[in-house]
Scaffold this active site. Structure first.
Site, PDB file in Angstrom:
ATOM      1  N   GLU A 115       0.798  -1.237   0.000  1.00 33.47           N
ATOM      2  CA  GLU A 115       0.000   0.000   0.000  1.00 33.47           C
ATOM      3  C   GLU A 115       0.829   1.284   0.000  1.00 33.47           C
ATOM      4  O   GLU A 115       0.592   2.184   0.820  1.00 33.47           O
ATOM      5  CB  GLU A 115      -0.957  -0.017   1.206  1.00 33.47           C
ATOM      6  N   ASN A 119       2.151  -4.889  -3.320  1.00 36.66           N
ATOM      7  CA  ASN A 119       0.736  -5.185  -3.066  1.00 36.66           C
ATOM      8  C   ASN A 119      -0.005  -3.872  -2.815  1.00 36.66           C
ATOM      9  O   ASN A 119       0.481  -3.011  -2.084  1.00 36.66           O
ATOM     10  CB  ASN A 119       0.668  -6.077  -1.818  1.00 36.66           C
ATOM     11  N   HIS A 138     -10.551  -5.964  -2.066  1.00 43.63           N
ATOM     12  CA  HIS A 138     -11.561  -5.861  -1.009  1.00 43.63           C
ATOM     13  C   HIS A 138     -12.761  -5.170  -1.643  1.00 43.63           C
ATOM     14  O   HIS A 138     -12.687  -3.997  -2.009  1.00 43.63           O
ATOM     15  CB  HIS A 138     -11.032  -5.049   0.174  1.00 43.63           C
ATOM     16  N   GLU A 154      -6.238 -10.474  -1.642  1.00 43.72           N
ATOM     17  CA  GLU A 154      -7.014 -10.341  -0.396  1.00 43.72           C
ATOM     18  C   GLU A 154      -8.509 -10.235  -0.671  1.00 43.72           C
ATOM     19  O   GLU A 154      -9.212  -9.426  -0.049  1.00 43.72           O
ATOM     20  CB  GLU A 154      -6.555  -9.093   0.380  1.00 43.72           C
ATOM     21  N   ASP A 214     -12.359 -10.225  -0.784  1.00 43.93           N
ATOM     22  CA  ASP A 214     -13.565 -10.466   0.004  1.00 43.93           C
ATOM     23  C   ASP A 214     -14.638  -9.495  -0.489  1.00 43.93           C
ATOM     24  O   ASP A 214     -14.331  -8.532  -1.194  1.00 43.93           O
ATOM     25  CB  ASP A 214     -13.330 -10.355   1.528  1.00 43.93           C
TER      26      ASP A 214
HETATM   27  C1  XIL Z   1      -5.975  -6.693   8.270  1.00 42.26           C
HETATM   28  C2  XIL Z   1      -6.247  -7.948   9.072  1.00 42.26           C
HETATM   29  O1  XIL Z   1      -7.182  -8.718   8.363  1.00 42.26           O
HETATM   30  C3  XIL Z   1      -6.784  -7.577  10.434  1.00 42.26           C
HETATM   31  O2  XIL Z   1      -6.905  -8.753  11.253  1.00 42.26           O
HETATM   32  C4  XIL Z   1      -5.846  -6.586  11.116  1.00 42.26           C
HETATM   33  O3  XIL Z   1      -6.404  -6.161  12.314  1.00 42.26           O
HETATM   34  C5  XIL Z   1      -5.600  -5.386  10.219  1.00 42.26           C
HETATM   35  O4  XIL Z   1      -5.112  -5.815   8.958  1.00 42.26           O
HETATM   36  N1  XIL Z   1      -4.823  -4.722   3.671  1.00 42.26           N
HETATM   37  C6  XIL Z   1      -3.822  -5.588   4.040  1.00 42.26           C
HETATM   38  C7  XIL Z   1      -4.039  -6.536   5.162  1.00 42.26           C
HETATM   39  O5  XIL Z   1      -2.792  -5.636   3.354  1.00 42.26           O
HETATM   40  O6  XIL Z   1      -2.867  -6.802   5.880  1.00 42.26           O
HETATM   41  C8  XIL Z   1      -5.097  -6.044   6.122  1.00 42.26           C
HETATM   42  O7  XIL Z   1      -5.345  -7.066   7.062  1.00 42.26           O
HETATM   43  C9  XIL Z   1      -6.347  -5.670   5.365  1.00 42.26           C
HETATM   44  C10 XIL Z   1      -6.073  -4.567   4.370  1.00 42.26           C
END
Ligand code: XIL
Length: 341
Positions: free
Chosen positions: A156, A197, A233, A261, A263
């Site tokens: 990020e 990422n 996400h 990631e 969802d």
């Molecule tokens: C999130 C985890 O899912 C949580 O359990 C934690 O509290 C915070 O981080 N982007 C990312 C991940 O790269 O590492 C993050 O994960 C979600 C957003």
């Protein structure tokens, strides 16, 4: 006599707890990892080590359904080097050991990120910060060498409006911190695939344009970057129309593409219509991934009982493929279908 019965019950309860409760109910159809393999795709999930330790059904589902795992938090700087020079590899090692048993690959997440970063790192000046990065990356990548095949080296780095995110790394070291992180990771494990990422860069927008510029420059300068991870996400607003075109322009730079990631958050409470809509979006994510020949597709958790969406976004939840009891939601079947099942 009565005491004997109580002791027996207590022992049985202890065994039950130690084994982690009940077995997982088998899920219908072919496992995702079998279907994905036939498509040449790795399919993965974020895992939580603490829950895996306690819950047998959770462990069994991970082993049965997925060919890769990403430790959800256990490799983040805050957890793995909470004090300068003091490394706590135990929780991540447990995940790695389980993955090895289940013949799964491991995606390492993440080396350099502005969040879940211990306070001591934020306080360092430029020279010390660079020294801390050198030690952190060498130690962490070195420790998992041979086990972790892919690293999210930088996570990020771009802000939503397309600037460099003003993290401690960017403020002290400028954009060069990105190239430095990749060079250090490559030095620590020349065989690992190294990814940048990013979140919210799925469509063509100011953020993905800047990301495109950054990775183009890294490639041009001979920095050892292998791929770009797009987090995906999503929610019921759906995916940007141009997400496939966006991923394709990155692939055209000669970089591997992964969805890292995925969802799909749902406004609470979920109902049949919302979950069917969610299933369609999951299906699009899988199809998009196959269209751009992405290497790997990871879901950010697979059960609604363990998902950061319900934990961090008020009013949202039900974001994963399975219910909190590990029963399949429409999204699970949709992912199977999209994988040819
Ligand atoms: C999130 C985890 O899912 C949580 O359990 C934690 O509290 C915070 O981080 N982007 C990312 C991940 O790269 O590492 C993050 O994960 C979600 C957003």
């Amino acid at each position: 006599m009565a005491l004997g019965v109580v002791v027996v019950i207590a022992v049985l309860c202890a065994i039950w707890v130690l084994r982690g409760g009940a077995d997982a109910e088998p899920l219908p159809g072919q496992p995702l990892r079998t279907l994905a393999k036939a498509k040449g795709l790795e399919i993965g999930t974020a895992v939580r080590g603490d829950h895996a330790k306690r819950n047998r059904a959770y462990r069994q589902t991970i082993a049965a359904q997925f060919s890769t795992v990403t430790p959800e938090n256990e490799m983040k700087w805050e957890q793995i080097e909470p004090e300068r020079g003091e490394f706590e590899f135990g929780p991540a090692d447990d995940i790695v050991d389980r993955a090895r048993e289940a013949k799964q690959k491991i995606r390492g997440h993440t080396l350099v990120w502005h969040f879940q970063l211990p306070g001591w790192v934020r306080e360092l000046g430029p020279r010390e910060l660079e020294a801390a990065m050198r030690t952190h990356i060498a130690e962490v990548v070195g420790h998992f060498k041979g086990d972790v095949g892919v690293w999210d080296v930088v996570n990020e780095p771009v802000s939503d409006r397309g600037g460099l995110r003003p993290s401690v790394f960017a403020r002290r070291l400028g954009e060069d911190f990105i190239a430095l992180a990749f060079r250090l990771a490559h030095r620590a494990d020349p065989d690992a695939k190294l990814y940048l990422n990013e979140i919210g860069a799925e469509g063509i927008n100011a953020k993905s344009d800047r990301l495109y510029e950054i990775v183009s420059r890294l490639k041009r300068d001979g920095v050892p970057i292998d791929g770009v991870g797009f987090q995906f996400h999503a929610n019921l607003d759906g995916l940007p129309d141009d997400h496939v075109a966006n991923l394709q322009r990155f692939a055209a730079l000669g970089l591997d593409i992964a969805i890292t990631e995925a969802d799909v958050g749902v406004p609470l409470p979920p109902d049949g219509q919302k979950l069917d809509h969610q299933a369609q979006i999951y299906e699009q994510i899988v199809r998009g991934c196959l269209t751009v020949t992405c290497r790997s597709l990871t879901f950010w958790g697979f059960t609604d009982s363990r998902s950061w969406i319900s934990e961090t976004q008020p009013g949202m939840g039900a974001a994963t493929l399975l219910t909190d009891k590990l029963a399949p939601k429409p999204a699970f079947g949709a992912v199977q279908r999209a994988l040819g099942g």
